[in-house]
Write a protein that holds these residues in place. Structure first.
Motif, short mmCIF file in Angstrom:
data_model
loop_
_atom_site.label_atom_id
_atom_site.label_comp_id
_atom_site.label_asym_id
_atom_site.label_seq_id
_atom_site.Cartn_x
_atom_site.Cartn_y
_atom_site.Cartn_z
N LYS A 444 -40.84 76.71 -4.79
CA LYS A 444 -41.88 76.78 -3.37
C LYS A 444 -42.02 75.38 -2.90
O LYS A 444 -41.96 75.29 -1.64
N LEU A 445 -42.12 74.36 -3.88
CA LEU A 445 -42.45 73.14 -3.25
C LEU A 445 -41.31 72.62 -2.50
O LEU A 445 -41.27 72.03 -1.36
N GLU A 446 -39.96 72.89 -2.94
CA GLU A 446 -38.85 72.58 -2.27
C GLU A 446 -38.67 73.16 -0.82
O GLU A 446 -38.22 72.55 -0.04
N ASN A 447 -39.09 74.48 -0.92
CA ASN A 447 -38.63 75.41 0.10
C ASN A 447 -39.96 75.19 1.27
O ASN A 447 -39.39 75.42 2.63
N GLU A 448 -41.10 75.06 0.78
CA GLU A 448 -42.14 74.95 2.02
C GLU A 448 -42.30 73.54 2.57
O GLU A 448 -42.99 73.73 3.74
N ILE A 449 -42.01 72.43 1.88
CA ILE A 449 -42.51 71.06 2.41
C ILE A 449 -41.23 70.67 3.11
O ILE A 449 -40.13 70.53 2.71
N GLY A 450 -41.34 70.45 4.37
CA GLY A 450 -40.17 69.93 5.42
C GLY A 450 -40.07 68.35 5.65
O GLY A 450 -39.11 68.06 5.73
N PHE A 451 -41.38 67.95 5.63
CA PHE A 451 -41.59 66.54 6.08
C PHE A 451 -42.48 65.73 5.14
O PHE A 451 -43.54 66.30 4.94
N ILE A 452 -42.30 64.36 4.83
CA ILE A 452 -43.25 63.71 4.47
C ILE A 452 -43.38 62.43 5.44
O ILE A 452 -42.59 61.84 5.87
N ARG A 453 -44.81 62.18 5.64
CA ARG A 453 -44.84 60.89 7.01
C ARG A 453 -46.08 60.28 6.16
O ARG A 453 -47.12 60.81 5.57
#
Length: 476
Positions: A444-453
């Protein structure tokens, strides 16, 4: 210029060589400039299978090293002409001889690309490029146009200092195609300008701004320096206020870096009076972010603010890790995944150009060893400097989902402290309670997180530490 900029002096920020890695998905996710008309060359159309580093450069940095004198904070390769040099010094042989050498380097450069896009950006940096007569700038642009092609709507930027140009000279440069000016003001206080060793005073600053406005320059940037010796919060607030009143399209705000081989390096110790300490420097940064944001300048990169649509296209080349040419004393190019630095001394640079003409320098060769993690660290460092942040889906495609999951986990405490922001694929911010459920499931972490800023300003202020954490994940 200051070292805190991501400029083509990238040899100061990177190892001399970086090796190629498959980055197709990462590059295809990056914003691209709209198609443009090519002059004197055919268009090379990249495909999704083409790694970013393999693309022919569409940007060129040109180093014009001339200054009236060396500023006390500067350790860039320059040639000091003397304080008497003015905008009328058209026949200085030191300038004309260097321009001829620069053109020889451009003409001897072998691209070895079957097809080559026209240049979309050209950046004249220095030094003080506005000391160079327009007729010599024309020779450089003509060479670039004939050698590489130049888009009809190319962004052509030039760094200019107050007191080195008048309206006549600026109009001539605009007639050649220069359409973006980067004005090196640095401070609006006479005492600070003198303390920095600047060749101009406050009257010349106001005169330069008036000239730019009277000539109708549609895209210009104003440069400021914070954390100068004896600089107070009141001085900084005044400089920001006067900057907003000048109404540039873009503002660059650099924190002073004290280098050991400069006059400041021999006089001062970072963090000790009369230089501000870290807490005071952070206050300068926060004030700039607040005042400029209130004036509708978007904080799109650690040191860069712009009104909508006026982000520097050339600098964006560096921040998204695209290839670029560089020409001139001390500059560093990035071609085929390899960085090549030119010598910083004129005699050595002259020998370099002779060797290039003699076929003894091959700028198109690739490194034999591929260090993908070095490339991954480059992407993280450059992406986290920008407000767009790191695209995790593209990054994961290129370097593996495991590293994406570990990056999310290592940044979890900083998300809770407000220094790091997680976004989904639609750039919606993921709140703390939602993240708490995602972090329990790697998929889920891999699929739901699109960007880090990084957050503005607190995350940007902690950028060195946060980027170092990422490096520990990528190359433990």
């Amino acid at each position: 210029m200051l070292k805190s900029t991501i400029a083509p002096m990238l040899s100061t920020l990177y190892p001399q060589k970086l090796f190629p890695v498959q980055l197709a998905s990462f590059c295809s996710a990056l914003p691209r400039s709209p198609p443009t008309v090519r002059q004197n060359a055919s268009t090379n159309i990249p495909t999704l299978e083409t790694p970013c580093y393999k693309l022919p450069p569409a940007s060129a940095y040109v180093h014009l090293p001339f200054c009236r004198k060396r500023c006390h904070y500067c350790d860039f390769p320059i040639l000091a002409l003397g304080s008497s040099s003015t905008e009328t010094a058209d026949d200085d042989p030191r300038i004309s001889n260097y321009i001829n050498l620069l053109i020889r380097e451009m003409e001897a450069t072998q691209t070895n690309f079957n097809q080559h896009p026209p240049l979309e950006t050209v950046f004249f940096g220095g030094g003080t490029p506005s000391l160079v007569p327009p007729r010599l700038v024309a020779k450089v642009l003509d060479t670039l146009r004939s050698k590489f092609g130049l888009c009809l709507d190319a962004e052509i930027s030039m760094e200019m200092d107050p007191g080195t140009f008048d309206a006549k000279k600026l109009k001539e440069l605009m007639g050649l195609g220069v359409n973006r000016v980067s004005l090196g003001v640095q401070a609006f206080q006479e005492e600070l300008l003198k303390a920095c060793g600047r060749a101009h005073g406050i009257d010349e600053v106001h005169e330069a701004i008036e000239i730019i406005n009277s000539c109708g320059v549609g895209n210009w940037s104003l440069d400021l320096i914070s954390s100068l010796p004896h600089q107070t919060q009141e001085m900084w607030e005044e400089s920001l206020k006067l900057t907003v009143e000048a109404n540039p399209n873009h503002v660059s705000v650099y924190d002073l870096q004290v280098e050991k081989d400069t006059k400041f390096g021999s006089l001062y110790i970072p963090g000790e009076f009369p230089l501000p300490n870290d807490t005071q420097s952070a206050k300068f940064y926060r004030m700039a972010s607040k005042k400029l944001s209130e004036a509708n300048y978007g904080h799109y990169e650690v040191s860069s603010y712009s009104k909508s649509g006026f982000e520097c296209k050339h600098n964006y080349t560096y921040w998204i890790n695209k290839p670029f040419y560089a020409f001139g004393l001390g500059s560093a190019s990035y071609i085929n995944g390899t960085r090549y630095s030119r010598p910083k001394k004129l005699k050595d640079y002259t020998d370099y150009v002779k060797n290039l003409e003699g076929g003894l320098v091959d700028l198109s060769q690739e490194g034999d060893d591929v260090d993908e993690w070095e490339m991954a660290m480059d992407i993280v460092m450059l992406s986290l400097r920008t407000s767009k942040g790191l695209n995790l889906k593209s990054f994961g495609d290129d370097f593996g989902s495991e590293v994406v999951v570990e990056l999310c986990k290592v940044y979890e405490p900083y998300m809770r402290s407000g220094h790091v922001v997680f976004l989904d694929d639609e750039r919606r911010e993921i709140k703390e309670d939602e993240f708490s459920s995602l972090v329990l499931d790697d998929e889920k972490l891999e699929n739901e997180i699109g960007f880090i800023r990084l957050s503005d300003p607190d995350g940007f202020l902690l950028s060195n530490e946060l980027i170092s954490l990422a490096f520990g994940v990528i190359d433990p």
